[in-house]
Design a protein around this motif. Structure first.
Motif, mmCIF file in Angstrom:
data_model
loop_
_atom_site.group_PDB
_atom_site.id
_atom_site.type_symbol
_atom_site.label_atom_id
_atom_site.label_comp_id
_atom_site.label_asym_id
_atom_site.label_seq_id
_atom_site.Cartn_x
_atom_site.Cartn_y
_atom_site.Cartn_z
ATOM 1 N N TYR A 153 0.873 -1.176 0.000
ATOM 2 C CA TYR A 153 0.000 0.000 0.000
ATOM 3 C C TYR A 153 0.909 1.225 0.000
ATOM 4 O O TYR A 153 1.712 1.404 0.923
ATOM 5 C CB TYR A 153 -0.914 -0.021 1.233
ATOM 6 N N ILE A 154 0.800 2.058 -1.032
ATOM 7 C CA ILE A 154 1.722 3.166 -1.236
ATOM 8 C C ILE A 154 0.968 4.484 -1.144
ATOM 9 O O ILE A 154 -0.001 4.706 -1.884
ATOM 10 C CB ILE A 154 2.422 3.047 -2.605
ATOM 11 N N GLY A 155 1.394 5.341 -0.232
ATOM 12 C CA GLY A 155 0.838 6.679 -0.101
ATOM 13 C C GLY A 155 1.839 7.709 -0.599
ATOM 14 O O GLY A 155 3.012 7.679 -0.193
ATOM 15 N N ILE A 156 1.382 8.599 -1.470
ATOM 16 C CA ILE A 156 2.258 9.630 -2.031
ATOM 17 C C ILE A 156 1.656 10.994 -1.762
ATOM 18 O O ILE A 156 0.555 11.300 -2.234
ATOM 19 C CB ILE A 156 2.472 9.437 -3.540
ATOM 20 N N ASP A 157 2.362 11.795 -0.991
ATOM 21 C CA ASP A 157 1.986 13.199 -0.810
ATOM 22 C C ASP A 157 2.777 13.999 -1.834
ATOM 23 O O ASP A 157 4.005 13.930 -1.878
ATOM 24 C CB ASP A 157 2.309 13.659 0.614
ATOM 25 N N TYR A 158 2.066 14.761 -2.660
ATOM 26 C CA TYR A 158 2.666 15.333 -3.864
ATOM 27 C C TYR A 158 2.814 16.840 -3.751
ATOM 28 O O TYR A 158 2.196 17.483 -2.899
ATOM 29 C CB TYR A 158 1.783 14.989 -5.071
ATOM 30 N N SER A 159 3.628 17.403 -4.635
ATOM 31 C CA SER A 159 3.837 18.849 -4.671
ATOM 32 C C SER A 159 4.167 19.282 -6.090
ATOM 33 O O SER A 159 4.870 18.577 -6.815
ATOM 34 C CB SER A 159 4.975 19.258 -3.738
ATOM 35 N N GLY A 160 3.674 20.455 -6.478
ATOM 36 C CA GLY A 160 3.990 21.029 -7.778
ATOM 37 C C GLY A 160 5.032 22.124 -7.688
ATOM 38 O O GLY A 160 5.214 22.895 -8.634
ATOM 39 N N ARG A 161 5.724 22.181 -6.583
ATOM 40 C CA ARG A 161 6.712 23.233 -6.353
ATOM 41 C C ARG A 161 7.958 23.032 -7.219
ATOM 42 O O ARG A 161 8.472 21.924 -7.367
ATOM 43 C CB ARG A 161 7.110 23.218 -4.883
ATOM 44 N N GLY A 162 8.473 24.100 -7.813
ATOM 45 C CA GLY A 162 9.784 24.092 -8.455
ATOM 46 C C GLY A 162 9.865 23.274 -9.736
ATOM 47 O O GLY A 162 8.875 22.995 -10.404
ATOM 48 N N GLU A 163 11.079 22.884 -10.065
ATOM 49 C CA GLU A 163 11.363 22.149 -11.294
ATOM 50 C C GLU A 163 11.085 20.658 -11.107
ATOM 51 O O GLU A 163 11.159 20.144 -9.991
ATOM 52 C CB GLU A 163 12.834 22.345 -11.694
ATOM 53 N N PRO A 164 10.804 19.943 -12.186
ATOM 54 C CA PRO A 164 10.439 18.529 -12.065
ATOM 55 C C PRO A 164 11.563 17.620 -11.579
ATOM 56 O O PRO A 164 11.303 16.522 -11.098
ATOM 57 C CB PRO A 164 10.006 18.150 -13.487
ATOM 58 N N THR A 165 12.810 18.071 -11.702
ATOM 59 C CA THR A 165 13.932 17.241 -11.242
ATOM 60 C C THR A 165 14.497 17.709 -9.900
ATOM 61 O O THR A 165 15.492 17.151 -9.427
ATOM 62 C CB THR A 165 15.058 17.233 -12.289
#
Length: 263
Positions: free
Chosen positions: A6-18
């Motif tokens: 079971y995988i939980g991912i808290d995500y963010s759109g901050r900054g550059e993709p790398t």
């Protein structure tokens, strides 16, 4: 139990993709409830901050493992309101993903840079039906929100979802677009909203990681909820969302999607 991990991912759109950011956190649980706060690239705890490219690589590597079945919860919108589909003459979610990733090249550029070249949305507060069923979900078009905005994470994440879709169409069930009931041989990717889960696990889970930062706690709550629902046999009911009308289910299936856990 249907799943192995079971995988939980808290995500963010901050900054550059790398570029790594503390706003992106990944937590895994296994069937027995063993918890792992995952580090990128096998760094063994030296950092728990991820870049969006690293998250994609991690999921790609995990999904290549045919011997295990995963359910993945990620906390950004996987689609837009149906009005967007009508405006751009898109007939389903796959057409939407292809259209979006061509318009927003956030696998290479930041959301902020891409945003300068794309027309503004006509109503930045417009919601999908699933979001209207919650008390606090914000529109994926609302870039004006100063903190915790789902708009940046959604626009940063969708092109990576497109890549996963292209690479793992045969063994990844994108819920609910591939059907309300996942195939028993496939792993599952679903949209989640950790704000609906956080307080419950913080208050009632004796293993809740109080020392972790909030983003990691959100990822933990996602993974813990998915495992708990699978353990007690109710995850399948959440997948089916039998509380919806047939019209609502068709709209979600073809266009808008749904937040897993919202009834």
């Amino acid at each position: 139990m249907q799943f192995d991990y079971y995988i939980g991912i808290d995500y963010s759109g901050r900054g550059e993709p790398t570029k790594r950011t503390s706003g992106i956190q990944v937590v895994e649980m296994d069937r027995d409830g063993q918890v792992s706060r995952i580090s990128p690239n096998g760094l063994h705890g030296r950092t728990f901050s991820w870049s969006r490219k690293e998250v994609y690589d991690y999921l790609r590597n995990r999904l290549t493992e045919q011997k295990h079945r995963f359910v993945i919860g990620i906390d950004h919108s996987l689609s837009f309101p149906v009005t967007y589909f009508k405006q751009h003459d898109l007939s389903n979610w796959d057409e939407f993903l292809n259209h979006f990733q061509a318009l927003w090249n956030t696998k290479v550029e930041s959301v902020r840079d891409c945003k300068e070249r794309v027309d503004d949305y006509p109503n930045h507060n417009e919601l999908r039906i699933t979001e209207t069923f919650t008390a606090s979900a914000k529109s994926a078009w609302n870039f004006e929100q100063k903190t915790g905005t789902v708009a940046y994470s959604t626009h940063a994440g969708l092109p990576w979802i497109y890549e996963l879709r292209q690479s793992f169409r045969e063994n990844l069930h994108n819920w609910p677009y591939d059907g309300w009931k996942p195939c028993s041989e496939k792993s599952v990717l679903a949209e989640v909203y950790p704000s609906l889960l956080y307080k419950r696990f913080r208050q009632n889970d004796p293993g809740f990681p109080l020392e972790w930062p909030r983003d990691a706690q959100d990822a933990y709550a996602i993974a813990a909820w998915l495992r708990e629902r699978d353990l007690n046999g109710t995850l399948e009911r959440y997948f089916e969302v039998s509380t919806l009308t047939e019209q609502e289910k068709q709209l979600a299936l073809q266009f808008e999607g749904w937040i897993l856990g919202v009834c």
